[in-house]
Design a protein around this motif. Structure first.
Motif, PDB file in Angstrom:
ATOM      1  N   HIS A 102       0.823  -1.206   0.000  1.00 38.95           N
ATOM      2  CA  HIS A 102       0.000   0.000   0.000  1.00 38.95           C
ATOM      3  C   HIS A 102       0.866   1.269   0.000  1.00 38.95           C
ATOM      4  CE1 HIS A 102      -3.794  -1.977   0.176  1.00 38.95           C
ATOM      5  NE2 HIS A 102      -3.594  -2.518   1.377  1.00 38.95           N
ATOM      6  N   ARG A 103       2.038   1.195   0.624  1.00 41.35           N
ATOM      7  CA  ARG A 103       2.917   2.360   0.676  1.00 41.35           C
ATOM      8  C   ARG A 103       3.773   2.509  -0.573  1.00 41.35           C
ATOM      9  NH1 ARG A 103       3.622   0.482   6.041  1.00 41.35           N
ATOM     10  NH2 ARG A 103       5.564  -0.569   5.420  1.00 41.35           N
ATOM     11  N   ALA A 104       3.838   1.488  -1.400  1.00 44.70           N
ATOM     12  CA  ALA A 104       4.740   1.496  -2.548  1.00 44.70           C
ATOM     13  C   ALA A 104       4.525   2.680  -3.498  1.00 44.70           C
ATOM     14  CB  ALA A 104       4.629   0.174  -3.306  1.00 44.70           C
ATOM     15  N   PRO A 105       3.271   3.010  -3.889  1.00 48.52           N
ATOM     16  CA  PRO A 105       3.101   4.149  -4.805  1.00 48.52           C
ATOM     17  C   PRO A 105       3.601   5.463  -4.222  1.00 48.52           C
ATOM     18  CG  PRO A 105       1.125   2.797  -4.772  1.00 48.52           C
ATOM     19  CD  PRO A 105       1.990   2.307  -3.651  1.00 48.52           C
ATOM     20  N   LEU A 106       3.311   5.718  -2.941  1.00 49.40           N
ATOM     21  CA  LEU A 106       3.741   6.973  -2.316  1.00 49.40           C
ATOM     22  C   LEU A 106       5.257   7.020  -2.172  1.00 49.40           C
ATOM     23  CD1 LEU A 106       2.931   9.635  -1.051  1.00 49.40           C
ATOM     24  CD2 LEU A 106       2.635   8.452   1.139  1.00 49.40           C
ATOM     25  N   ALA A 107       5.839   5.921  -1.686  1.00 44.78           N
ATOM     26  CA  ALA A 107       7.295   5.878  -1.547  1.00 44.78           C
ATOM     27  C   ALA A 107       7.965   5.996  -2.912  1.00 44.78           C
ATOM     28  CB  ALA A 107       7.721   4.586  -0.848  1.00 44.78           C
ATOM     29  N   GLY A 108       7.415   5.315  -3.909  1.00 45.88           N
ATOM     30  CA  GLY A 108       7.973   5.395  -5.251  1.00 45.88           C
ATOM     31  C   GLY A 108       7.895   6.793  -5.822  1.00 45.88           C
ATOM     32  N   ALA A 109       6.788   7.479  -5.576  1.00 46.61           N
ATOM     33  CA  ALA A 109       6.638   8.851  -6.071  1.00 46.61           C
ATOM     34  C   ALA A 109       7.645   9.786  -5.419  1.00 46.61           C
ATOM     35  CB  ALA A 109       5.214   9.345  -5.812  1.00 46.61           C
ATOM     36  N   ALA A 110       7.857   9.631  -4.118  1.00 47.99           N
ATOM     37  CA  ALA A 110       8.826  10.477  -3.415  1.00 47.99           C
ATOM     38  C   ALA A 110      10.241  10.245  -3.943  1.00 47.99           C
ATOM     39  CB  ALA A 110       8.772  10.199  -1.913  1.00 47.99           C
ATOM     40  N   LEU A 111      10.596   8.987  -4.167  1.00 46.37           N
ATOM     41  CA  LEU A 111      11.923   8.688  -4.698  1.00 46.37           C
ATOM     42  C   LEU A 111      12.065   9.163  -6.144  1.00 46.37           C
ATOM     43  CD1 LEU A 111      12.519   5.109  -3.260  1.00 46.37           C
ATOM     44  CD2 LEU A 111      13.323   7.296  -2.358  1.00 46.37           C
ATOM     45  N   ALA A 112      10.991   9.060  -6.910  1.00 46.72           N
ATOM     46  CA  ALA A 112      11.020   9.545  -8.293  1.00 46.72           C
ATOM     47  C   ALA A 112      11.234  11.057  -8.335  1.00 46.72           C
ATOM     48  CB  ALA A 112       9.725   9.182  -9.004  1.00 46.72           C
ATOM     49  N   LEU A 113      10.623  11.778  -7.404  1.00 49.81           N
ATOM     50  CA  LEU A 113      10.811  13.231  -7.359  1.00 49.81           C
ATOM     51  C   LEU A 113      12.251  13.574  -7.003  1.00 49.81           C
ATOM     52  CD1 LEU A 113       9.571  16.020  -7.593  1.00 49.81           C
ATOM     53  CD2 LEU A 113       8.899  15.867  -5.186  1.00 49.81           C
ATOM     54  N   ALA A 114      12.827  12.825  -6.060  1.00 46.66           N
ATOM     55  CA  ALA A 114      14.228  13.061  -5.694  1.00 46.66           C
ATOM     56  C   ALA A 114      15.153  12.732  -6.860  1.00 46.66           C
ATOM     57  CB  ALA A 114      14.599  12.227  -4.472  1.00 46.66           C
ATOM     58  N   GLY A 115      14.928  11.591  -7.491  1.00 47.30           N
ATOM     59  CA  GLY A 115      15.718  11.254  -8.666  1.00 47.30           C
ATOM     60  C   GLY A 115      15.519  12.246  -9.791  1.00 47.30           C
ATOM     61  N   GLY A 116      14.278  12.716  -9.933  1.00 47.61           N
ATOM     62  CA  GLY A 116      13.984  13.723 -10.947  1.00 47.61           C
ATOM     63  C   GLY A 116      14.700  15.034 -10.694  1.00 47.61           C
ATOM     64  N   LEU A 117      14.915  15.371  -9.412  1.00 47.78           N
ATOM     65  CA  LEU A 117      15.650  16.590  -9.084  1.00 47.78           C
ATOM     66  C   LEU A 117      17.099  16.488  -9.553  1.00 47.78           C
ATOM     67  CD1 LEU A 117      15.805  19.332  -7.727  1.00 47.78           C
ATOM     68  CD2 LEU A 117      16.201  18.168  -5.544  1.00 47.78           C
ATOM     69  N   ALA A 118      17.703  15.312  -9.364  1.00 47.52           N
ATOM     70  CA  ALA A 118      19.067  15.110  -9.850  1.00 47.52           C
ATOM     71  C   ALA A 118      19.128  15.266 -11.367  1.00 47.52           C
ATOM     72  CB  ALA A 118      19.577  13.731  -9.437  1.00 47.52           C
ATOM     73  N   LEU A 119      18.137  14.736 -12.062  1.00 44.19           N
ATOM     74  CA  LEU A 119      18.116  14.844 -13.522  1.00 44.19           C
ATOM     75  C   LEU A 119      17.816  16.270 -13.974  1.00 44.19           C
ATOM     76  CD1 LEU A 119      16.199  11.581 -14.496  1.00 44.19           C
ATOM     77  CD2 LEU A 119      18.667  12.006 -14.603  1.00 44.19           C
ATOM     78  N   ALA A 120      16.905  16.929 -13.281  1.00 48.46           N
ATOM     79  CA  ALA A 120      16.509  18.282 -13.681  1.00 48.46           C
ATOM     80  C   ALA A 120      17.680  19.248 -13.619  1.00 48.46           C
ATOM     81  CB  ALA A 120      15.372  18.782 -12.783  1.00 48.46           C
ATOM     82  N   GLU A 121      18.541  19.086 -12.628  1.00 47.81           N
ATOM     83  CA  GLU A 121      19.650  20.016 -12.448  1.00 47.81           C
ATOM     84  C   GLU A 121      20.929  19.577 -13.141  1.00 47.81           C
ATOM     85  OE1 GLU A 121      20.006  23.264  -9.900  1.00 47.81           O
ATOM     86  OE2 GLU A 121      18.741  23.035 -11.648  1.00 47.81           O
ATOM     87  N   GLY A 122      21.056  18.280 -13.399  1.00 51.48           N
ATOM     88  CA  GLY A 122      22.356  17.822 -13.865  1.00 51.48           C
ATOM     89  C   GLY A 122      22.411  17.144 -15.210  1.00 51.48           C
ATOM     90  N   ALA A 123      21.279  16.851 -15.813  1.00 57.69           N
ATOM     91  CA  ALA A 123      21.288  16.108 -17.085  1.00 57.69           C
ATOM     92  C   ALA A 123      21.505  17.057 -18.252  1.00 57.69           C
ATOM     93  CB  ALA A 123      19.979  15.337 -17.250  1.00 57.69           C
ATOM     94  N   MET A 124      22.760  17.497 -18.415  1.00 58.35           N
ATOM     95  CA  MET A 124      23.102  18.434 -19.483  1.00 58.35           C
ATOM     96  C   MET A 124      24.101  17.762 -20.415  1.00 58.35           C
ATOM     97  SD  MET A 124      23.416  21.901 -17.186  1.00 58.35           S
ATOM     98  CE  MET A 124      24.277  21.029 -15.874  1.00 58.35           C
ATOM     99  N   PRO A 125      23.749  17.559 -21.668  1.00 60.78           N
ATOM    100  CA  PRO A 125      24.632  16.836 -22.600  1.00 60.78           C
ATOM    101  C   PRO A 125      26.006  17.469 -22.771  1.00 60.78           C
ATOM    102  CG  PRO A 125      22.420  17.037 -23.489  1.00 60.78           C
ATOM    103  CD  PRO A 125      22.463  17.907 -22.274  1.00 60.78           C
ATOM    104  N   ASP A 126      26.113  18.804 -22.597  1.00 61.31           N
ATOM    105  CA  ASP A 126      27.406  19.456 -22.783  1.00 61.31           C
ATOM    106  C   ASP A 126      28.288  19.350 -21.541  1.00 61.31           C
ATOM    107  OD1 ASP A 126      25.662  21.112 -21.343  1.00 61.31           O
ATOM    108  OD2 ASP A 126      26.768  22.927 -21.929  1.00 61.31           O
ATOM    109  N   ARG A 127      27.794  18.691 -20.499  1.00 64.01           N
ATOM    110  CA  ARG A 127      28.579  18.488 -19.274  1.00 64.01           C
ATOM    111  C   ARG A 127      28.556  16.996 -18.944  1.00 64.01           C
ATOM    112  NH1 ARG A 127      27.706  23.833 -15.463  1.00 64.01           N
ATOM    113  NH2 ARG A 127      27.938  25.345 -17.158  1.00 64.01           N
ATOM    114  N   PRO A 128      29.378  16.210 -19.628  1.00 67.90           N
ATOM    115  CA  PRO A 128      29.256  14.750 -19.545  1.00 67.90           C
ATOM    116  C   PRO A 128      29.476  14.169 -18.163  1.00 67.90           C
ATOM    117  CG  PRO A 128      31.255  15.404 -20.728  1.00 67.90           C
ATOM    118  CD  PRO A 128      30.427  16.636 -20.565  1.00 67.90           C
ATOM    119  N   VAL A 129      30.395  14.739 -17.370  1.00 70.44           N
ATOM    120  CA  VAL A 129      30.636  14.197 -16.026  1.00 70.44           C
ATOM    121  C   VAL A 129      29.397  14.353 -15.167  1.00 70.44           C
ATOM    122  CG1 VAL A 129      31.986  14.443 -13.902  1.00 70.44           C
ATOM    123  CG2 VAL A 129      33.125  14.561 -16.121  1.00 70.44           C
TER     124      VAL A 129
END
Length: 202
Positions: free
Chosen positions: A124-151
């Motif tokens: 029952h907690r899986a969707p909520l926990a998954g959404a919270a982790l997806a938002l955190a992972g999404g924050l890493a991608l939103a700020e850092g997924a830039m093709p001109d900065r490969p590292v």
């Protein structure tokens, strides 16, 4: 380890992380500047603190201490060592508010995902926990997924996948986290743009 000793060690660790991050942020090497400036590293650090904490309460408290100390050291180094001036403390206040709110909430989500067993309650907690982790992972991608900065791109993708796949112990939580990762990145991007538009973030 006693709670006071853990708080002291995490405070020292957070302070060291803050100094290193700010020094890297001012580095002439672009990859080091990226790693110091973008959130992937601290997202992973807070996840590690939360997952290694013995209880949910300690995960929230320890992550808050770590992040608050990191913030103090980061802006203290900018002010005193790099000559940025006392105006940087306005930004520090924003991150201290997050230290007491969003950071413990994120730590609780990590702790729940890392401790949920394959039970009815865990499912029952899986969707909520998954959404919270997806938002955190999404924050890493939103700020850092830039093709001109490969590292930074590689680090951001690795951190996003670690948060969404390595943190959860329950397969259903991993499925939800991965399925919601792209929407999480879009939501994080919009939230960051709004915060910058309101001059809450640089």
């Amino acid at each position: 380890m006693t709670a006071p000793r853990a708080a002291v060690l995490l405070g020292l660790g957070g302070a060291l992380a803050g100094v290193v991050a700010k020094a890297a942020d001012a580095s002439p090497w672009r990859w080091a500047e990226d790693l110091g400036h973008h959130p992937a590293a601290w997202l992973l650090a807070v996840a590690a603190v939360a997952r290694l904490s013995p209880t949910a309460g300690s995960a929230a408290a320890r992550s808050a201490v770590f992040f608050a100390a990191m913030t103090a050291a980061y802006y203290g180094w900018a002010d005193l060592a790099q000559g940025a001036g006392p105006g940087v403390w306005r930004l520090a206040l924003v991150w201290w508010v997050l230290s007491a709110t969003a950071v413990p909430a994120y730590a609780l989500a990590v702790r729940a995902a890392a401790s949920s067993q394959d039970s009815a309650g865990g499912r029952h907690r899986a969707p909520l926990a998954g959404a919270a982790l997806a938002l955190a992972g999404g924050l890493a991608l939103a700020e850092g997924a830039m093709p001109d900065r490969p590292v930074q791109l590689v680090v951001s993708v690795v951190v996003a996948l670690a948060i969404t796949t390595a943190v959860p112990v329950q397969r259903l939580t991993r499925v939800w986290a991965l399925a919601l990762l792209a929407p999480g990145a879009l939501l994080a991007t919009a939230a960051l743009a709004a915060a910058r538009g309101a001059h809450l973030l640089p």
